[in-house]
Design a protein around this motif. Structure first.
Motif, PDB file in Angstrom:
ATOM      1  N   LEU A  69       0.817  -1.430   0.017  1.00 22.75           N
ATOM      2  CA  LEU A  69      -0.076  -0.080   0.043  1.00 22.75           C
ATOM      3  C   LEU A  69       0.759   1.400  -0.136  1.00 22.75           C
ATOM      4  CD1 LEU A  69      -2.707  -1.176   2.579  1.00 22.75           C
ATOM      5  CD2 LEU A  69      -3.019  -0.975   0.196  1.00 22.75           C
ATOM      6  N   TYR A  70       1.875   1.190  -0.997  1.00 21.49           N
ATOM      7  CA  TYR A  70       2.602   2.320  -0.973  1.00 21.49           C
ATOM      8  C   TYR A  70       3.350   2.829   0.464  1.00 21.49           C
ATOM      9  CZ  TYR A  70       1.430   2.673  -5.857  1.00 21.49           C
ATOM     10  OH  TYR A  70       1.208   2.294  -7.443  1.00 21.49           O
ATOM     11  N   GLY A  71       3.862   1.971   1.043  1.00 23.86           N
ATOM     12  CA  GLY A  71       4.614   2.109   2.312  1.00 23.86           C
ATOM     13  C   GLY A  71       3.500   2.941   3.405  1.00 23.86           C
ATOM     14  N   THR A  72       2.280   2.393   3.466  1.00 24.31           N
ATOM     15  CA  THR A  72       1.310   2.776   4.366  1.00 24.31           C
ATOM     16  C   THR A  72       1.972   2.634   5.935  1.00 24.31           C
ATOM     17  OG1 THR A  72      -0.629   2.635   3.157  1.00 24.31           O
ATOM     18  CG2 THR A  72      -1.016   2.183   5.774  1.00 24.31           C
ATOM     19  N   VAL A  73       1.706   3.268   6.840  1.00 26.49           N
ATOM     20  CA  VAL A  73       2.249   3.268   8.126  1.00 26.49           C
ATOM     21  C   VAL A  73       1.045   3.049   8.996  1.00 26.49           C
ATOM     22  CG1 VAL A  73       3.484   4.681   9.943  1.00 26.49           C
ATOM     23  CG2 VAL A  73       4.221   4.887   7.785  1.00 26.49           C
ATOM     24  N   LEU A  74       1.295   2.001   9.857  1.00 31.24           N
ATOM     25  CA  LEU A  74       0.214   1.562  11.136  1.00 31.24           C
ATOM     26  C   LEU A  74       1.003   1.329  12.123  1.00 31.24           C
ATOM     27  CD1 LEU A  74      -2.753  -0.779  10.490  1.00 31.24           C
ATOM     28  CD2 LEU A  74      -1.219  -1.053  12.500  1.00 31.24           C
ATOM     29  N   TYR A  75       0.645   1.707  13.353  1.00 27.23           N
ATOM     30  CA  TYR A  75       0.949   1.613  14.536  1.00 27.23           C
ATOM     31  C   TYR A  75       0.049   1.724  15.678  1.00 27.23           C
ATOM     32  CZ  TYR A  75       2.191   6.783  14.986  1.00 27.23           C
ATOM     33  OH  TYR A  75       1.987   8.196  14.952  1.00 27.23           O
ATOM     34  N   THR A  76       0.386   1.450  16.845  1.00 28.26           N
ATOM     35  CA  THR A  76      -0.703   1.636  17.910  1.00 28.26           C
ATOM     36  C   THR A  76       0.109   2.442  18.991  1.00 28.26           C
ATOM     37  OG1 THR A  76       0.029  -0.280  19.101  1.00 28.26           O
ATOM     38  CG2 THR A  76      -2.144  -0.267  17.681  1.00 28.26           C
ATOM     39  N   ASP A  77      -0.479   2.919  20.092  1.00 33.97           N
ATOM     40  CA  ASP A  77       0.374   3.952  20.967  1.00 33.97           C
ATOM     41  C   ASP A  77      -0.584   3.913  22.448  1.00 33.97           C
ATOM     42  OD1 ASP A  77       2.168   5.303  22.292  1.00 33.97           O
ATOM     43  OD2 ASP A  77       1.526   7.116  21.396  1.00 33.97           O
ATOM     44  N   THR A  78      -0.043   4.188  23.442  1.00 35.95           N
ATOM     45  CA  THR A  78      -1.049   4.283  24.695  1.00 35.95           C
ATOM     46  C   THR A  78      -0.297   5.632  25.260  1.00 35.95           C
ATOM     47  OG1 THR A  78       0.774   2.829  26.082  1.00 35.95           O
ATOM     48  CG2 THR A  78      -1.159   1.836  25.003  1.00 35.95           C
ATOM     49  N   ALA A  79      -1.299   6.329  25.988  1.00 37.73           N
ATOM     50  CA  ALA A  79      -0.804   7.381  26.797  1.00 37.73           C
ATOM     51  C   ALA A  79      -1.851   7.804  27.750  1.00 37.73           C
ATOM     52  CB  ALA A  79      -1.003   8.416  25.659  1.00 37.73           C
ATOM     53  N   LYS A  80      -1.883   8.365  28.553  1.00 39.28           N
ATOM     54  CA  LYS A  80      -2.738   8.867  29.754  1.00 39.28           C
ATOM     55  C   LYS A  80      -3.006  10.459  29.651  1.00 39.28           C
ATOM     56  CE  LYS A  80       0.320   9.920  33.883  1.00 39.28           C
ATOM     57  NZ  LYS A  80       0.251   9.551  35.432  1.00 39.28           N
ATOM     58  N   ARG A  81      -4.061  10.886  29.950  1.00 39.64           N
ATOM     59  CA  ARG A  81      -4.309  12.232  30.157  1.00 39.64           C
ATOM     60  C   ARG A  81      -5.283  12.356  31.430  1.00 39.64           C
ATOM     61  NH1 ARG A  81      -7.361  14.302  25.220  1.00 39.64           N
ATOM     62  NH2 ARG A  81      -5.217  14.005  24.190  1.00 39.64           N
ATOM     63  N   GLY A  82      -4.925  13.004  32.450  1.00 37.69           N
ATOM     64  CA  GLY A  82      -5.617  13.204  33.629  1.00 37.69           C
ATOM     65  C   GLY A  82      -5.979  11.895  34.038  1.00 37.69           C
ATOM     66  N   ALA A  83      -7.255  11.515  34.476  1.00 35.43           N
ATOM     67  CA  ALA A  83      -7.473   9.864  34.965  1.00 35.43           C
ATOM     68  C   ALA A  83      -7.886   9.067  33.656  1.00 35.43           C
ATOM     69  CB  ALA A  83      -8.513  10.136  35.779  1.00 35.43           C
ATOM     70  N   THR A  84      -7.584   9.509  32.613  1.00 34.84           N
ATOM     71  CA  THR A  84      -8.071   8.778  31.407  1.00 34.84           C
ATOM     72  C   THR A  84      -6.992   7.835  30.823  1.00 34.84           C
ATOM     73  OG1 THR A  84      -9.745  10.456  30.849  1.00 34.84           O
ATOM     74  CG2 THR A  84      -8.994   8.813  28.956  1.00 34.84           C
ATOM     75  N   HIS A  85      -7.037   6.633  30.436  1.00 37.01           N
ATOM     76  CA  HIS A  85      -6.093   5.928  29.716  1.00 37.01           C
ATOM     77  C   HIS A  85      -6.422   5.859  28.026  1.00 37.01           C
ATOM     78  CE1 HIS A  85      -3.702   2.365  28.105  1.00 37.01           C
ATOM     79  NE2 HIS A  85      -2.864   2.951  28.843  1.00 37.01           N
ATOM     80  N   MET A  86      -5.689   6.020  27.230  1.00 38.78           N
ATOM     81  CA  MET A  86      -6.018   5.993  25.922  1.00 38.78           C
ATOM     82  C   MET A  86      -5.200   5.025  24.975  1.00 38.78           C
ATOM     83  SD  MET A  86      -6.223  10.141  24.949  1.00 38.78           S
ATOM     84  CE  MET A  86      -4.687  10.447  25.738  1.00 38.78           C
ATOM     85  N   ILE A  87      -5.830   4.250  24.169  1.00 40.64           N
ATOM     86  CA  ILE A  87      -5.109   3.352  23.127  1.00 40.64           C
ATOM     87  C   ILE A  87      -5.766   4.159  21.759  1.00 40.64           C
ATOM     88  CG2 ILE A  87      -5.195   1.272  21.847  1.00 40.64           C
ATOM     89  CD1 ILE A  87      -5.906  -0.130  24.376  1.00 40.64           C
ATOM     90  N   THR A  88      -4.469   4.325  21.107  1.00 39.48           N
ATOM     91  CA  THR A  88      -4.367   4.974  19.665  1.00 39.48           C
ATOM     92  C   THR A  88      -4.221   4.202  18.770  1.00 39.48           C
ATOM     93  OG1 THR A  88      -4.427   7.194  20.800  1.00 39.48           O
ATOM     94  CG2 THR A  88      -4.078   7.033  18.298  1.00 39.48           C
ATOM     95  N   LEU A  89      -4.820   3.976  17.430  1.00 40.27           N
ATOM     96  CA  LEU A  89      -4.418   3.301  16.457  1.00 40.27           C
ATOM     97  C   LEU A  89      -4.061   4.418  15.264  1.00 40.27           C
ATOM     98  CD1 LEU A  89      -4.175   0.836  14.487  1.00 40.27           C
ATOM     99  CD2 LEU A  89      -6.368   0.900  14.057  1.00 40.27           C
ATOM    100  N   ASN A  90      -3.013   4.714  14.929  1.00 43.33           N
ATOM    101  CA  ASN A  90      -2.593   5.466  13.843  1.00 43.33           C
ATOM    102  C   ASN A  90      -2.318   4.882  12.766  1.00 43.33           C
ATOM    103  OD1 ASN A  90      -2.688   7.968  15.872  1.00 43.33           O
ATOM    104  ND2 ASN A  90      -0.602   7.155  16.650  1.00 43.33           N
TER     105      ASN A  90
END
Length: 427
Positions: A69-90
């Motif tokens: 797919l012409y070098g499509t980039v896919l990765y996940t990440d985790t972070a926190k903000r205040g009392a919230t936990h986030m999983i991100t799919l970029n």
């Protein structure tokens, strides 16, 4: 800035048509309450989802598809903000209009669907080998903080300052919590994330917003979940006791790590938030700030000295690299810089440089699609019509008296020193 549409209750799509980029950037964010156990499971889960899926069973197969797919980039990440936990799919893929083929965007959307809804399961569970490998990966990430003494000192300071609180909870959880994860509990974490998390989906690029919204609604069949505001995951209210903790710890190291935490009632949702951002900038946020100029440059007492404003917790942190025997002098000098602000000893140049650097930081962030997404995802909690100019105008309006007033709310809560064991005989 972004066009908002509701996919389902608790699932929101934000699109931004822009000719600024030759790629289309996607970001899917799952948000849940932050606890050590949840953070550990979700950190491992993010790695497992990035590793492979039901269609591309190995890392190699998935990488080959991304290359196709012409070098499509896919990765996940985790972070926190205040009392919230986030999983991100970029995901970032080239826009079809810049290549001869016109299949990349469509297949990228299908790949996103596969990653989210068709994980790599064996007999109804996550692959044991993959789970074990990603548990090791997250454990190594947690342990690596021990080798970065500045990060370790900050971690230990927060654990002493606010134990068992979102303030001191890592977005990776704890080593013990990671070790306790099984393929079964990881599947439970995945099912809970898909069914219960607040979800924000972002798309930035030269796109047809209506068309992309329709495709995402079809490909990402999230079900409705309890409607909660982002502010639902708030940290507990905290008031300074007036007593200052003093903690010293030792390791095999040379340079001492001096970390201080100051509390303030002005947090992210406070109307004076922008004033505190400027105050931190004058205090220690930049190379022209009082801490850098007076503690590091003028007195040559520290290898580095700076402050940061943790607005979601209502803290200002100061970090300095010092010779351990200079701790008392360094703390006194740091306090003196805060006293100078409280007394209104602020120059026009300090104000001008601080505002200019804050402005530069936000405008440079907007140079990337990912930066636009991350900034908007945070600031939309204050104003969904947020733009960079919103912040810039607020900073420009801050006066010296405002900084003096903000400084008066800042109160020292803890002094933490991590130093080498050889200094023990000198104490």
């Amino acid at each position: 800035m972004f066009t908002k549409s509701q996919i389902e209750q608790g699932v929101t799509l934000y699109t931004r048509k822009s000719e600024q980029f030759k790629t289309v950037s996607f970001s899917i964010k799952w948000k849940s309450e932050l606890t050590e156990e949840k953070a550990a499971a979700r950190a491992v889960l993010a790695n497992v989802l990035q590793d492979s899926n039901a269609k591309y069973r190995t890392q190699g197969e998935l990488r080959k598809k991304l290359d196709d797919l012409y070098g499509t980039v896919l990765y996940t990440d985790t972070a926190k903000r205040g009392a919230t936990h986030m999983i991100t799919l970029n995901v970032d893929c080239v826009n079809d209009e810049y290549i001869n083929d016109s299949y990349v965007l469509g297949e990228t959307l299908e790949l996103i669907q596969t990653v989210i809804f068709n994980p790599n399961l064996v007999n109804g569970e996550f692959d044991q080998k993959i789970v074990a490998r990603e548990k090791r990966s997250v454990t190594e990430r947690i342990r690596s903080q021990y080798d970065n003494k500045t990060s370790y000192a900050q971690k230990r300071m927060l654990e002493n300052l606010r134990p068992n609180s979102p303030v001191s909870t890592s977005s990776d959880g704890t080593e013990q919590a990671v070790q306790a994860i099984t393929a079964e509990t990881l599947l439970q974490a995945y099912e809970s994330m898909i069914a219960n998390d607040i979800i924000d989906i972002y798309v930035v690029g030269n796109i047809d917003e209506q068309e992309i919204a329709q495709k995402l609604k079809e490909l990402l069949p999230f079900k409705a979940r309890p409607s909660r505001q982002q502010q639902a995951f708030k940290t507990d209210e905290h008031k300074a006791s007036g007593d200052v903790q003093h903690v010293r710890e030792k390791q095999e190291m040379k340079q001492g790590k001096l970390h201080l935490a100051f509390s303030t009632p002005v947090g992210f949702h406070h109307p004076d938030y922008s004033k505190m951002q400027v105050t931190n900038g004058v205090f220690g946020g930049f190379a022209h700030s009082k801490l850098f100029m007076n503690v590091r440059e003028k007195e040559s007492m520290a290898y580095y000295a700076s402050s940061s404003y943790s607005s979601h917790y209502g803290y200002l942190y100061v970090m300095a690299g010092i010779d351990a025997e200079l701790e008392e002098k360094a703390v006194t000098l740091i306090k003196e810089q805060l006293s100078a602000l409280q007394n209104g000893e602020i120059t026009d140049l300090e104000m001008e440089q601080t505002k200019a650097l804050l402005t530069n930081s936000i405008t440079s962030t907007f140079d990337s699609a990912r930066g636009q997404i991350e900034v908007f995802d945070q600031y939309k909690e204050l104003d969904e019509n947020f733009t960079a100019d919103t912040l810039i105008k607020a900073w420009e309006a801050v006066t010296k008296d405002d900084v003096k007033e903000m400084a008066s709310t800042i109160q020292l809560e803890i002094i933490y020193l991590l130093s080498g064991k050889e200094t023990a005989s000198n104490e």
